[in-house]
Design a protein around this motif. Sequence first.
Motif, PDB file in Angstrom:
ATOM      1  N   THR A   1      -1.065  13.824  -4.787  1.00  0.00           N
ATOM      2  CA  THR A   1      -0.915  12.749  -5.781  1.00  0.00           C
ATOM      3  C   THR A   1       0.318  11.896  -5.535  1.00  0.00           C
ATOM      4  O   THR A   1       0.508  10.888  -6.192  1.00  0.00           O
ATOM      5  CB  THR A   1      -0.818  13.358  -7.191  1.00  0.00           C
ATOM      6  N   ASP A   2       1.160  12.302  -4.585  1.00  0.00           N
ATOM      7  CA  ASP A   2       2.349  11.516  -4.291  1.00  0.00           C
ATOM      8  C   ASP A   2       1.972  10.220  -3.575  1.00  0.00           C
ATOM      9  O   ASP A   2       0.841  10.038  -3.138  1.00  0.00           O
ATOM     10  CB  ASP A   2       3.318  12.328  -3.425  1.00  0.00           C
ATOM     11  N   SER A   3       2.971   9.352  -3.402  1.00  0.00           N
ATOM     12  CA  SER A   3       2.693   8.047  -2.799  1.00  0.00           C
ATOM     13  C   SER A   3       2.555   8.181  -1.277  1.00  0.00           C
ATOM     14  O   SER A   3       2.946   9.182  -0.675  1.00  0.00           O
ATOM     15  CB  SER A   3       3.826   7.085  -3.118  1.00  0.00           C
ATOM     16  N   ILE A   4       1.988   7.133  -0.685  1.00  0.00           N
ATOM     17  CA  ILE A   4       1.827   7.103   0.774  1.00  0.00           C
ATOM     18  C   ILE A   4       3.194   7.116   1.446  1.00  0.00           C
ATOM     19  O   ILE A   4       3.381   7.765   2.488  1.00  0.00           O
ATOM     20  CB  ILE A   4       1.012   5.854   1.180  1.00  0.00           C
ATOM     21  N   ALA A   5       4.164   6.428   0.837  1.00  0.00           N
ATOM     22  CA  ALA A   5       5.514   6.411   1.413  1.00  0.00           C
ATOM     23  C   ALA A   5       6.060   7.832   1.523  1.00  0.00           C
ATOM     24  O   ALA A   5       6.664   8.208   2.537  1.00  0.00           O
ATOM     25  CB  ALA A   5       6.437   5.555   0.543  1.00  0.00           C
TER      26      ALA A   5
ATOM     27  N   PHE B   1       0.820  -1.222   0.000  1.00  0.00           N
ATOM     28  CA  PHE B   1       0.000   0.000   0.000  1.00  0.00           C
ATOM     29  C   PHE B   1       0.847   1.262   0.000  1.00  0.00           C
ATOM     30  O   PHE B   1       0.347   2.343  -0.311  1.00  0.00           O
ATOM     31  CB  PHE B   1      -0.944   0.000   1.206  1.00  0.00           C
ATOM     32  N   LEU B   2       2.138   1.129   0.353  1.00  0.00           N
ATOM     33  CA  LEU B   2       2.987   2.319   0.434  1.00  0.00           C
ATOM     34  C   LEU B   2       3.137   3.007  -0.915  1.00  0.00           C
ATOM     35  O   LEU B   2       3.344   4.220  -0.985  1.00  0.00           O
ATOM     36  CB  LEU B   2       4.371   1.933   0.960  1.00  0.00           C
ATOM     37  N   ALA B   3       3.045   2.224  -2.012  1.00  0.00           N
ATOM     38  CA  ALA B   3       3.246   2.799  -3.337  1.00  0.00           C
ATOM     39  C   ALA B   3       1.982   3.461  -3.871  1.00  0.00           C
ATOM     40  O   ALA B   3       2.025   4.189  -4.860  1.00  0.00           O
ATOM     41  CB  ALA B   3       3.702   1.708  -4.305  1.00  0.00           C
ATOM     42  N   ARG B   4       0.855   3.215  -3.177  1.00  0.00           N
ATOM     43  CA  ARG B   4      -0.397   3.802  -3.648  1.00  0.00           C
ATOM     44  C   ARG B   4      -0.388   5.322  -3.498  1.00  0.00           C
ATOM     45  O   ARG B   4       0.378   5.889  -2.731  1.00  0.00           O
ATOM     46  CB  ARG B   4      -1.563   3.236  -2.825  1.00  0.00           C
ATOM     47  N   GLN B   5      -1.329   5.963  -4.213  1.00  0.00           N
ATOM     48  CA  GLN B   5      -1.427   7.421  -4.138  1.00  0.00           C
ATOM     49  C   GLN B   5      -2.007   7.812  -2.784  1.00  0.00           C
ATOM     50  O   GLN B   5      -2.972   7.199  -2.319  1.00  0.00           O
ATOM     51  CB  GLN B   5      -2.332   7.903  -5.258  1.00  0.00           C
TER      52      GLN B   5
END
Lengths: 364, 382
Positions: free
Chosen positions: B67-71, B48-52
């Motif tokens: 719009t950046d990733s969760i990470a 999920f870290l790579a999700r928006q």
Amino acid sequence: MAEIQALPLPVGAAKPPVRRSGWVKTYFGTPLNSMISLVSMVTIFFLGKLAFGWLVVNAVFSGDGLACKASGGACWPFLAEKLRYMIFGFYPFDEQWRPLLALVLFLASCLISMMPRFWSRILLYAWLLVVLPVLYVLMAGGIFGLSPVATSSWGGLPLSFMLSFIGLVCALPLGIGLALARASSLPAIRVLAVGFIEIVRGVPLISILFMATVMLPLFMPEGVTIDKLLRAQVAIIIFAAAYIAEIVRGGLQDVPEGQREAGQSLGLSYWQVMRKIVLPQALKKVIPPMVGLFIGFFQDTTLVTIVGLLDFLDTVRSALRDPEWQGIAVLEGYVFAAAVYFTFSALMGLYSRFLEQHFRVTHG
Amino acid sequence: MNFLNDMRFRAFCYQIGAIGLVVAVAWTMFATASDNLAKQNIATGFGFLARQAGFVISETAITYQPTDSIARAILVGIVNTVKVSLLAAILGTVLGLFVGVARMSRNPLLARLALAYVEVLRNVPLLLYLFLWYSLIIMVFPPVKQALNILPGVYLSNSGLVLPAIFVENGAAIFALFICAGLAAAILIRRISQQRRLTTGKPNHGTVIACLALVLPPLVLWMLGLVSFGWDIPQAGRFRLTGGLHVRPEFVALLFGLLLSVSASIAEIVRAGIQAIGPGQWEAAAALGLHRSRVMRLVVLPQALRLIIPPLTNTYLTVFKNSSLAIAIGYPDLVMVSNTVMNQTGQAIETIAIFMGVYLSLSIAISLTMNWYNARVALKVR
């Protein structure tokens, strides 16, 4: 006795410096000191004036929110109206004598237990078998004709005391066990203890509270739910145990190795040596820092408001949000809460200092 | 029968038993958790870290868009946590040092004032102070529409302080390089001059030259026109202020609360450290003709420092962990960002594991740094 006579000064000698009285010298000895005194006095004067003006001169002593809004001073009617709510939270209004009685009983028992001359095994049993059960029955009800009150309606000051006190009482044996494990000669047990202690001490309390409230339900078999209050209490116990373990470890290190060796040479087992020789000496040394730790935990219990429990700080905050008083008595609420926390913490701080003195006098 | 009484055998059994118990508990919890998660249709793992991310963070020290990733969002949280705790630790140390010395003053008024300061801060929960400072800021300052324009370009309102921001228009890389070089040169010069003073006993101008080495290279660069700066002046619009550097009330309240609590702890630590230095040191230094303030600076404080470092480490660890109270007043630190992520994705275990891991590793890093410093200043026993 011959009177001492002042010799006349030789001509041209410097006069001895004028000896000022102690008072003048203390406050106005040097120019710098005079300046410090003056600045301090001005600061104290303005702080005093500010406090007096707010608490008394400009304060509103009767009336409602509108009267308070008009004046710039403290709003005493708010305190009078919301006091019961702030102290007892959502506990059923007609039953609030029960938490009050519990609070009085608890504080009185604490006061008695604080005196070193009453320290004995009997006192411990009295707490475990009489005081704590009575407190629980008073709060929870369900028997003796007391109507049952769910833990979700417990709140306010009794809850804050409960979380910190029960937390410390349950964490104490756990912490002592951890400290012994950390000092153990068995590497696996030592590593486990060090891992637990350092992990808990390395993360904030709020993360352990989160774990207990958000994560723990996921680890439970289906259908098993644990009371929210109990979960927060467990988190505080775990947190406290790690810190207690570190304090007790300090105490254990202070007991000379010879004591342990002497016990062993008498043929005592590991547990006998610990229980009868090492721990009594170690624990006595750590009582004052333990009281200091307790002050910290009493203040840290405020964090449970973040995970949605109604401790004292939370009831004060929700009193502030009451539509009738919203935005009017913010300062009053916080100052009242601060005064309550200050009083209890400062008293415990004094007690800690008293204990240090007491041990210094009675135990070399 | 004999080996049951063998100490080594019993020790072995105890350890196997303890490890077995821990493994069994962990395994049961893991099994139930994965069972529960499977029933709730929550995927496990860190995918999920790579999700928006999709949520706005009010304060970002590094560039971040929803719009950046969760990470990236979690990284913003980490940077915010480090920013506020570092500032609080530095400012709190300076303030605490003054209060601690004031506590030791021979003037009873000043000593009592410092005592009152420490007691008032130590006996009231930090969380309460955070709430208090935050609501005071909101109450005392006007809403943003009537923002106070205290200086040209400086606006103060209950949504924070807006300042003109300075930024490097071009040549940022070479500018940073020159500053680093200047810093290195300054440290080197200072060290050499100190060494020379110790060997010859003569004072020199090392400090002045070091300061020049620090300031000159960037200055020359600027005068040569290789680097230029621009100002971002805030504009008062109808409803809000745009541009400039925005210091938010959440940040101010958190910083203020943390730095005051640090200062109170450090004042007590400094006082205890100074008091632990025997009166003989004071008297000997006074007999050499040193003034009281120089005795403090040259004789007492350097010795007290050794006693001060270990509790100081604890204070810094505490302020770092206490910065997690940010969530109570809405400053987007690591815990608050994680909480948002948790609510949005339902990945409670992974998120909590991440933020606990981050706190743990940063705590260890602080401990190691302070231990290294402690070893450096410790009394060398030869």
